[in-house]
Enzyme design. Structure first.
Site, PDB file in Angstrom:
ATOM      1  N   LYS A 115      -8.553  -2.677  -0.716  1.00  0.00           N
ATOM      2  CA  LYS A 115      -7.637  -3.218  -1.728  1.00  0.00           C
ATOM      3  C   LYS A 115      -7.354  -4.701  -1.474  1.00  0.00           C
ATOM      4  O   LYS A 115      -7.194  -5.477  -2.410  1.00  0.00           O
ATOM      5  CB  LYS A 115      -6.345  -2.408  -1.745  1.00  0.00           C
ATOM      6  CG  LYS A 115      -6.517  -1.010  -2.343  1.00  0.00           C
ATOM      7  CD  LYS A 115      -5.182  -0.296  -2.437  1.00  0.00           C
ATOM      8  CE  LYS A 115      -5.300   1.035  -3.154  1.00  0.00           C
ATOM      9  NZ  LYS A 115      -6.030   2.049  -2.412  1.00  0.00           N
ATOM     10  N   GLU A 199       3.737  -4.685  -1.628  1.00  0.00           N
ATOM     11  CA  GLU A 199       3.871  -5.292  -2.948  1.00  0.00           C
ATOM     12  C   GLU A 199       5.131  -4.760  -3.635  1.00  0.00           C
ATOM     13  O   GLU A 199       5.691  -3.735  -3.222  1.00  0.00           O
ATOM     14  CB  GLU A 199       2.620  -5.048  -3.802  1.00  0.00           C
ATOM     15  CG  GLU A 199       2.310  -3.621  -4.116  1.00  0.00           C
ATOM     16  CD  GLU A 199       0.995  -3.422  -4.860  1.00  0.00           C
ATOM     17  OE1 GLU A 199       0.075  -4.255  -4.700  1.00  0.00           O
ATOM     18  OE2 GLU A 199       0.882  -2.422  -5.580  1.00  0.00           O
ATOM     19  N   HIS A 234       0.672  11.262  -6.521  1.00  0.00           N
ATOM     20  CA  HIS A 234      -0.124  10.072  -6.830  1.00  0.00           C
ATOM     21  C   HIS A 234      -1.560  10.403  -7.238  1.00  0.00           C
ATOM     22  O   HIS A 234      -2.425   9.529  -7.212  1.00  0.00           O
ATOM     23  CB  HIS A 234      -0.142   9.075  -5.657  1.00  0.00           C
ATOM     24  CG  HIS A 234       1.212   8.602  -5.247  1.00  0.00           C
ATOM     25  ND1 HIS A 234       1.964   7.728  -6.012  1.00  0.00           N
ATOM     26  CD2 HIS A 234       1.974   8.897  -4.163  1.00  0.00           C
ATOM     27  CE1 HIS A 234       3.116   7.499  -5.405  1.00  0.00           C
ATOM     28  NE2 HIS A 234       3.153   8.193  -4.299  1.00  0.00           N
ATOM     29  N   ARG A 291     -17.488   3.987  -8.908  1.00  0.00           N
ATOM     30  CA  ARG A 291     -18.217   5.232  -9.162  1.00  0.00           C
ATOM     31  C   ARG A 291     -17.843   5.755 -10.536  1.00  0.00           C
ATOM     32  O   ARG A 291     -17.005   5.176 -11.224  1.00  0.00           O
ATOM     33  CB  ARG A 291     -17.840   6.281  -8.113  1.00  0.00           C
ATOM     34  CG  ARG A 291     -16.329   6.477  -8.025  1.00  0.00           C
ATOM     35  CD  ARG A 291     -15.907   7.627  -7.153  1.00  0.00           C
ATOM     36  NE  ARG A 291     -14.495   7.573  -6.811  1.00  0.00           N
ATOM     37  CZ  ARG A 291     -13.493   7.925  -7.591  1.00  0.00           C
ATOM     38  NH1 ARG A 291     -13.744   8.354  -8.826  1.00  0.00           N
ATOM     39  NH2 ARG A 291     -12.245   7.863  -7.188  1.00  0.00           N
TER      40      ARG A 291
END
Length: 479
Positions: A115, A199, A234, A291
């Protein structure tokens, strides 16, 4: 390409092989000992056992898969999703053995697999990102200063993460240290990499992703968005296309941003760029999945495009024959991931034998399926049984058809997410389009599901009683 090996199992292996066969290409399946009689094994032209049931002894054994591919003179390997699909070393190994990897190059997988590296790559393209720090952090004092700067609540995320692992929401400063240690520990355990970053936590977020496809000639297309906000832990459970909150202007803007993300890492093949949208419809780049996605069928239905076929054509060097202006959204599609999980028991896996297993059929219903009646759900792999997809001219039509398809889907022997899917489709927040990623937290509980089942049983009993009384009346009528 004359022969393609599908390095996967279950519904995705069959779904890929369906397109491969349609293109006149031979198929090779690989399987573990527990999958010896699985449908994907029977569906393939050739099948080879590559190891014992645990995935690290079979489906994650890149060396064994390459060995089989070379022995059977395979031209290309399609990794599906999960297992080795985002493993840069496997992509590289495939190419080194002169076999085409039906996916992006290893460098793109490496960049987008982290990330932090992904954020770094897209910086030059002025793509909006959630405020935060773009470097790995382990120092709690430094993390506290950053958190105070951007303001609580904040989100701690594993750089190498996915599926909600190594992710923690922190509401206040006093919880930061303990939550950070947990995130680092979980990330180390799940990915072998404890790097985390911080973040701003976007409140009331929607999770929107854009499907992209890029060829080796510099052409990149986007195939519009998918709404993936209905999640548990999630992880997505219900997806749809298009999203009910995107205006044509915002759709175009996000599509352009997704194309730029693909450009930033010289991407080739099918990929998905994920964004968060806040309550004011500002969007922020999250990550890129290198993908095919589980939810790709909803995009195929609204665009009329076979994404697997495009993957194969692009992998063998063909130029994309479609232009962006050729693509348009037609109708609405909905997907429910049918997991062998118990929604009443915190969505924990429910293993057992499928004593009854009958899938729904009919116009507008698609089931990407990997199981048959009498089969056991193995404990070794992801507990997804199938994907139930419905398509209608409107969102309302797709939702109503989904409810009917769920009712027609007969599964006994294990608990599944079918009842949860029905709960979602019948809930006012979902029907109105006024929901976010907190749908489960806000509206769903085992009690709510029980109450709904009891109410439905009561209605059914009243209908049966009315019918009985009506029949009795007819029987008593004089001749």
């Amino acid at each position: 390409m004359k022969k393609i090996l599908v390095a996967n199992r279950g519904e995705i292996a069959i779904r890929v092989m369906q397109t491969v066969k349609k293109m006149g290409i031979k198929t090779v399946a690989v399987y573990s000992t527990v999958d010896r009689n699985a449908p994907h094994v029977k569906f393939a032209d050739e099948a080879v056992c590559i190891g014992e049931a645990p995935s690290n002894e079979s489906y994650l054994r890149a060396d064994k898969i390459i060995e089989v591919a070379k022995k059977l003179h395979v031209d290309g390997i399609h990794p599906g999703y999960g297992f080795l699909s985002e493993n840069a070393d496997f992509a590289e190994l495939t190419e080194q053995n002169n076999i085409i990897f039906i996916g992006p190059g290893s460098e793109a997988i490496k960049i987008m697999g982290s990330k932090l590296a992904a954020k770094d790559a897209v910086k030059a393209y002025n793509i909006p990102m959630v405020p935060g720090v773009d470097k790995a952090i382990t120092d709690v004092n430094k993390a506290t200063r950053i958190a105070k700067d951007i303001g609580f609540p904040i989100l701690i995320k594993a750089s190498a993460g996915g599926g909600g692992k190594g992710m923690r929401i922190v509401e206040k400063e006093s919880d930061l240290e303990s939550q950070m240690q947990r995130a680092i520990s979980e990330a180390t355990s799940a990915f072998g990499d404890g790097s985390v970053f911080i973040e701003k936590y976007v409140t009331s977020p929607r999770h929107i992703e854009i499907q992209v496809m890029a060829d080796k000639h510099g052409n990149i297309l986007h195939f519009f968005e998918r709404e993936c906000s209905i999640q548990r832990r999630h992880q997505k459970v219900v997806e749809e296309a298009p999203s009910s909150v995107l205006s044509p202007a915002l759709r175009a803007k996000m599509g352009e941003a997704a194309v730029k993300v693909a450009k930033s890492c010289n991407y080739v093949g099918a990929g998905t760029v994920e964004f968060l949208i806040d309550a004011d419809h500002n969007f922020y780049f999250l990550e890129m999945n290198t993908r095919l996605q589980v939810e790709h069928p909803v995009t195929e239905l609204i665009t009329g495009v076979d994404l697997v076929e495009l993957q194969i054509r692009v992998a063998r060097g063909e130029k994309l024959q479609i232009r962006q202006e050729d693509l348009s959204i037609k109708g609405h599609a909905l997907e429910l991931r049918v997991y062998a999980e118990d929604p009443v028991n915190d969505f924990l896996p429910s293993v057992g034998k499928l004593s009854t297993y009958k899938i729904p059929v009919g116009s507008g219903i698609r089931v990407d399926n990997g199981f048959e009646e009498g089969m056991d759900i193995p404990i070794y792999y992801d507990p997804m049984i199938s994907k139930l997809i419905t398509y209608g001219k409107t969102r309302e039509e797709a939702i109503l058809l989904m409810i009917k398809a769920i009712e027609d889907y007969q599964i006994e022997g294990v608990q599944t997410t079918l009842a949860f899917g029905k709960f979602v489709c019948e809930h006012e927040a979902f029907r109105s389009g006024n929901f976010d990623t907190h749908f489960v937290k806000k509206y769903f509980s085992p009690k709510a599901l029980h109450q709904k089942s009891e109410y439905e049983a009561e209605i059914a009993a009243l209908i049966a009683l009315k019918q009985y009384l009506s029949d009795q009346k007819l029987l008593r009528l004089p001749n």
